[in-house]
Design a protein around this motif. Structure first.
Motif, PDB file in Angstrom:
ATOM      1  N   ARG A 140       0.811  -1.231   0.000  1.00 12.33           N
ATOM      2  CA  ARG A 140       0.000   0.000   0.000  1.00 12.33           C
ATOM      3  C   ARG A 140       0.838   1.271   0.000  1.00 12.33           C
ATOM      4  O   ARG A 140       0.427   2.323   0.492  1.00 12.33           O
ATOM      5  N   SER A 207      -4.955   3.567   2.624  1.00 15.80           N
ATOM      6  CA  SER A 207      -5.140   2.311   3.328  1.00 15.80           C
ATOM      7  C   SER A 207      -6.277   2.413   4.347  1.00 15.80           C
ATOM      8  O   SER A 207      -7.139   1.532   4.433  1.00 15.80           O
ATOM      9  N   SER A 210      -9.676   2.591   2.524  1.00 13.73           N
ATOM     10  CA  SER A 210     -10.032   1.364   1.834  1.00 13.73           C
ATOM     11  C   SER A 210     -10.433   0.255   2.795  1.00 13.73           C
ATOM     12  O   SER A 210     -11.409  -0.462   2.562  1.00 13.73           O
ATOM     13  N   TRP A 214     -14.101  -0.717   2.251  1.00 12.21           N
ATOM     14  CA  TRP A 214     -14.128  -1.932   1.442  1.00 12.21           C
ATOM     15  C   TRP A 214     -13.587  -3.156   2.171  1.00 12.21           C
ATOM     16  O   TRP A 214     -13.740  -4.273   1.702  1.00 12.21           O
ATOM     17  N   PRO A 218      -6.398  -0.826  -1.098  1.00 11.03           N
ATOM     18  CA  PRO A 218      -6.777   0.267  -1.998  1.00 11.03           C
ATOM     19  C   PRO A 218      -6.684  -0.201  -3.449  1.00 11.03           C
ATOM     20  O   PRO A 218      -5.830  -1.008  -3.799  1.00 11.03           O
ATOM     21  N   ASP A 219      -7.568   0.323  -4.284  1.00  6.09           N
ATOM     22  CA  ASP A 219      -7.472  -0.007  -5.706  1.00  6.09           C
ATOM     23  C   ASP A 219      -6.507   0.947  -6.405  1.00  6.09           C
ATOM     24  O   ASP A 219      -5.939   1.858  -5.778  1.00  6.09           O
ATOM     25  N   LEU A 222      -7.284   4.749  -6.189  1.00  6.76           N
ATOM     26  CA  LEU A 222      -7.024   5.345  -4.877  1.00  6.76           C
ATOM     27  C   LEU A 222      -5.531   5.530  -4.664  1.00  6.76           C
ATOM     28  O   LEU A 222      -5.090   6.543  -4.104  1.00  6.76           O
ATOM     29  N   MET A 244     -16.018   5.518  -3.802  1.00  8.48           N
ATOM     30  CA  MET A 244     -15.902   4.219  -3.149  1.00  8.48           C
ATOM     31  C   MET A 244     -17.226   3.754  -2.570  1.00  8.48           C
ATOM     32  O   MET A 244     -17.514   2.563  -2.529  1.00  8.48           O
TER      33      MET A 244
END
Length: 536
Positions: A140, A207, A210, A214, A218-219, A222, A244
């Motif tokens: 990350r 981080s 996310s 989620w 993170p994607d 992000l 998000m």
């Protein structure tokens, strides 16, 4: 490795309209003082989700890793206080090699992970091209030059020894997964260049956001926003939160939060005596959890509704097993479907569901104490001390003069060493006594009529239906959710220096019709989430 493992507000947009929210007299606290940061170990669910993100779904995930631990009622807090044993280090090592081996044995997965063709048994350039994006995603954050060089060197040495580029590269990938940079959430903060104190960095914010929204890594978008420095700005943060929350993965974050807060994960181990509860079967626990979480998703994601309605609605989602326990017609032949419960069934909302009624009971009978304690501690955030070690907490057996549970627990209310706490919880729990230890509705116990009446903080109720309504309107319900959300998001119990933030969040939550979406966005935008404590 073992030594490292042992380490232990801007404007907010209205999610309904997209227009700025009037704070209606709210004043953002200026004296937020979070405690020093800690390293949070990924929970088992977060670890599994991260592996799916890195390799794609379908791998056989490890079944034996260090277990999660609960502290102050939350796994999220326990994750910041747990270390890893020597045996645990070995388990993470074995898991990393097994997972990478599975991924590399699949040609399609390996082609995604290794976007180059090696020009020999040892190809440092190709190894670097594969390892850098993988480690960036897993850790990350960007890698330092020395970190990347070390991973490439490990891969090159292994490839040379094994005479196979891909066999050696697996060691570099496995080292990424064994690293504390993957297993722990390292969010230590930096000195705030725009003011006093410390703040979390852009990549740390990626981080934090996310895993909150989620419950996974993170994607790419992000991470790119973090690289551009947008996650320490109000505008950039606001944009990413909206994106998000519109993503299907937001449901996963809500499932994780409510499962932790309401201990729904314990339903995996639900046990009942089948000779007493004839509707009991191995799938009851998972069905009960899904019913409750589907209600949460409908309320928060699809309706952006009033949190309090989770305790008063007669709409729910049932499968055939739960329909049989509730004595209603199954809404679908297979799976879950929406259903509306009749008022004469006595149940409504979360407190009328098996997830609460069965979990807060014993294997052979119901429990007024457990049910009342859940309402006080989990929903209203009131502390109930444990019983003294020398006090007998068992409930007397039924007799001719004391048949119902209400009559038998009267002993607790008469004993001075017990009454102080039991007066707070038992009258609430007895309000649910028309539901047995599995959650099946009844009006009699051993032939005697059950009296489900009582009072909650001076307000009288006649039964569980009315009690659920009182809980929904209790003045501590919204503040408790705000407090729990802050503790869950930060990984520590709320401190005195954060009480003003809880008040601020509660005020906004109420002013926005108890929208959980708004509460989570307000939390992320707040100083309590963005400000880092001093590293000890």
């Amino acid at each position: 490795m073992l030594a490292v493992f042992s380490l232990g507000c801007g404007g907010v947009s209205d999610s309904h309209t997209g227009e700025p929210v009037e704070d209606q007299g709210r004043v953002a606290p200026e004296d937020v003082s979070p405690p020093g940061p800690s390293l949070r170990r990924l929970t088992r669910q977060q670890y599994d989700n991260a592996i799916d993100e890195l390799f794609g779904a379908g791998l056989v995930l490890p079944s034996h890793l260090e277990p999660d631990e609960v502290t102050d009622g939350l796994l999220a807090i326990g994750s910041a206080l747990t270390t890893i044993s020597p045996r645990g280090v070995e388990q993470y090592e074995k898991a990393s090699h097994d997972l990478v081996g599975q991924a590399f044995s699949d040609d399609e997965r390996r082609a995604i992970l290794v976007p180059c063709e090696p020009e020999g048994v040892v190809d440092s350039a190709c190894a670097e091209k594969a390892l850098e994006p993988f480690a960036l995603r897993a850790w990350r954050r960007p890698l330092g030059a020395n970190e990347l060089a070390a991973l490439v060197r490990i891969s090159d040495d292994a490839s040379n020894a094994l005479g196979d580029f891909f066999a050696g590269l697996q060691y570099g990938f496995a080292m990424v997964l064994q690293s504390p940079n993957f297993v722990f959430r390292i969010e230590l903060g930096e000195n705030d260049p725009l003011g006093d104190g410390r703040r979390f960095t852009d990549h740390e914010m990626a981080s934090r956001i996310s895993f909150l929204l989620w419950n996974t890594l993170p994607d790419e978008r992000l991470m790119e926003a973090a690289e551009r420095g947008e996650l320490t700005t109000d505008e950039g943060l606001d944009h990413q939160i909206d994106r998000m929350m519109a993503d299907p993965r937001f449901e996963n974050g809500l499932r994780a939060f409510f499962s932790d807060m309401w201990t729904l994960y314990e339903l995996d181990e639900l046990t009942k005596d089948p000779t007493i509860f004839t509707h009991m079967s191995p799938d009851v626990g998972s069905s009960a959890r899904e019913e409750t979480l589907l209600n949460v998703i409908e309320n928060v994601v699809y309706e952006d509704g009033d949190y309090r309605e989770l305790f008063t609605t007669t709409r729910t989602f049932l499968d055939r097993k739960l329909a049989s326990i509730y004595s209603v017609r199954a809404p679908a032949r297979e799976g879950f479907a929406e259903a509306h419960l009749p008022e004469d069934g006595g149940r409504r909302g979360v407190l009328g569901q098996v997830s609460f009624l069965a979990l807060q009971s014993h294997a052979v009978n119901s429990s007024a104490t457990l049910r009342g304690k859940f309402v006080r501690e989990v929903l209203l955030c009131q502390y109930i001390p444990p019983p003294p070690s020398d006090v007998d907490t068992s409930i007397p057996e039924a007799t001719d003069s004391a048949v119902t549970l209400r009559e038998r627990v009267a002993k607790h209310l008469e004993d001075p060493s017990c009454s102080g706490c039991h007066e707070l919880v038992d009258p609430i729990g007895l309000g649910f006594e028309q539901f047995d230890g599995l959650g099946h509705y009844r009006t009699r116990e051993m032939g005697a009529r059950i009296d489900p009446s009582g009072e909650l903080d001076g307000v009288v109720f006649r039964n569980a239906w009315e009690l659920s309504g009182l809980v929904a309107q209790h003045d501590r319900l919204s503040k408790c959710l705000a407090q729990t959300a802050l503790a869950y998001a930060s990984g520590h119990s709320v401190t005195d220096g954060e009480e003003s933030s809880v008040e601020f969040l509660d005020q906004g939550f109420k002013s926005m019709d108890y929208s959980v979406q708004f509460l989570l966005k307000d939390l992320i935008m707040s100083e309590a989430f963005r400000k880092a404590g001093v590293v000890q």
